[in-house]
Motif scaffolding. Structure first.
Motif, PDB file in Angstrom:
ATOM      1  N   GLN A 246      14.990  75.148  67.160  1.00 20.23           N
ATOM      2  CA  GLN A 246      13.972  75.810  66.350  1.00 20.23           C
ATOM      3  C   GLN A 246      14.483  75.987  64.924  1.00 20.23           C
ATOM      4  O   GLN A 246      15.687  76.001  64.677  1.00 20.23           O
ATOM      5  N   GLU A 247      13.548  76.135  64.015  1.00 27.48           N
ATOM      6  CA  GLU A 247      13.937  76.336  62.623  1.00 27.48           C
ATOM      7  C   GLU A 247      14.731  77.638  62.468  1.00 27.48           C
ATOM      8  O   GLU A 247      15.759  77.665  61.784  1.00 27.48           O
ATOM      9  N   THR A 248      14.254  78.702  63.113  1.00 27.29           N
ATOM     10  CA  THR A 248      14.921  80.002  63.026  1.00 27.29           C
ATOM     11  C   THR A 248      14.905  80.675  64.390  1.00 27.29           C
ATOM     12  O   THR A 248      13.839  80.876  64.974  1.00 27.29           O
ATOM     13  N   SER A 249      16.075  80.975  64.912  1.00 27.91           N
ATOM     14  CA  SER A 249      16.181  81.726  66.159  1.00 27.91           C
ATOM     15  C   SER A 249      17.635  82.105  66.403  1.00 27.91           C
ATOM     16  O   SER A 249      18.528  81.261  66.289  1.00 27.91           O
ATOM     17  N   ASP A 250      17.853  83.389  66.737  1.00 27.21           N
ATOM     18  CA  ASP A 250      19.177  83.850  67.127  1.00 27.21           C
ATOM     19  C   ASP A 250      19.300  83.995  68.640  1.00 27.21           C
ATOM     20  O   ASP A 250      20.282  84.544  69.128  1.00 27.21           O
TER      21      ASP A 250
ATOM     22  N   ARG B  54      25.430  77.362  70.393  1.00 27.20           N
ATOM     23  CA  ARG B  54      25.460  78.805  70.656  1.00 27.20           C
ATOM     24  C   ARG B  54      24.059  79.398  70.586  1.00 27.20           C
ATOM     25  O   ARG B  54      23.669  80.208  71.416  1.00 27.20           O
ATOM     26  N   LEU B  55      23.299  78.981  69.572  1.00 29.36           N
ATOM     27  CA  LEU B  55      21.987  79.576  69.298  1.00 29.36           C
ATOM     28  C   LEU B  55      20.923  78.490  69.242  1.00 29.36           C
ATOM     29  O   LEU B  55      21.232  77.326  68.973  1.00 29.36           O
ATOM     30  N   ARG B  56      19.657  78.872  69.413  1.00 35.58           N
ATOM     31  CA  ARG B  56      18.571  77.902  69.425  1.00 35.58           C
ATOM     32  C   ARG B  56      18.146  77.468  68.030  1.00 35.58           C
ATOM     33  O   ARG B  56      17.536  76.422  67.876  1.00 35.58           O
TER      34      ARG B  56
ATOM     35  N   THR C  75      20.703  78.325  55.661  1.00 31.12           N
ATOM     36  CA  THR C  75      21.990  77.832  55.155  1.00 31.12           C
ATOM     37  C   THR C  75      23.128  78.037  56.142  1.00 31.12           C
ATOM     38  O   THR C  75      24.197  77.445  55.964  1.00 31.12           O
ATOM     39  N   ARG C  76      22.894  78.831  57.192  1.00 27.59           N
ATOM     40  CA  ARG C  76      23.938  78.952  58.217  1.00 27.59           C
ATOM     41  C   ARG C  76      24.140  77.643  58.966  1.00 27.59           C
ATOM     42  O   ARG C  76      25.249  77.363  59.433  1.00 27.59           O
TER      43      ARG C  76
END
Length: 235
Positions: free
Chosen positions: A35-39, A76-78, A83-84
């Motif tokens: 996904q574009e953004t997901s923790d 680790r994350l989806r 920038t991470r």
């Protein structure tokens, strides 16, 4: 005793071998989408990971040599998370772990969607000699200088409505100024999930990976027009 509500940190990226010869001469790392953004932490049961199962089987079955290590990377994350670039960082860490485990082996990164972006991000790692990106998420400003000396191939479905074939073509054209060889083919009628014309996706992916692993001995299955500077051919 009061409960500690602090979330535990995500586990490190993991390399999960499907085939691990005792002395590999080369390696393929498979990178799934996200996904574009997901923790949220990744799971082997998430659709993006499961989508790569038939690709993984096809590639493993088609490799002409048994001494090629084939593994998937579990992030680790989806999410990519701006920038991470979490999936890119995880891929670099997986390559470091591969080097620590078996030493230097020429490695092809095979990534779908966000996994294609992770592969491009990690292209400059010393282990990497080639990349095959399937329906990659390659934004128009994605850097390509790290592809120097590598072989880069992208396959993108003509009917993809999730990631952009036009952005992929632009990225390939820019990489042609840096990479040893960069090309693209369009899967006519193909979609982002690689379900339409899935046999062509699987067959072409397996053949391109075999070529990237040993370009001198294994013929390139793609037409020469794939590596031109104009529009890319439709398969």
């Amino acid at each position: 005793m009061p409960q500690d509500d602090t979330e535990s940190p995500p586990k490190p990226a993991v390399v999960l071998p499907r085939r691990r010869p005792p002395r590999p001469r080369a390696a393929v790392l498979v990178l799934h989408g996200g996904q574009e953004t997901s923790d949220s932490p990744t799971s082997p049961r998430q659709l993006a990971a499961l989508r790569m199962d038939p690709i993984l089987r096809a590639v493993t079955a088609a490799l002409p040599h048994e001494d090629v290590l084939v593994a998937r990377v579990r992030y680790r994350l989806r999410g990519w998370n701006g920038t991470r670039a979490d999936a890119g960082r995880d891929t670099l860490r997986a390559l470091d772990d591969l080097d620590a485990s078996v030493g230097f082996v020429p490695t092809v990164l095979l990534g779908h969607s966000m996994g294609g972006r992770a592969a491009l991000h990690a292209a400059g790692h010393p282990q990497v000699t080639g990349i095959l990106a399937l329906a990659p998420w390659w934004p128009s400003d994605e850097p390509v200088v790290q592809t120097a000396g590598r072989r880069i191939v992208a396959l993108h479905g003509a009917r993809d409505r999730v990631t952009s074939p036009t952005d992929t073509a632009d990225c390939v054209h820019r990489a042609q100024g840096a990479a040893a060889r960069a090309g693209m083919a369009v899967i006519g009628g193909g979609d982002h999930a690689m379900l339409r014309r899935h046999r062509l996706w699987h067959r072409t992916t397996a053949a391109v990976v075999a070529h990237l692993l040993d370009p001198d001995a294994v013929p390139d299955p793609l037409p020469e027009e794939c590596y031109g500077t104009g529009s890319f051919p439709v398969l």
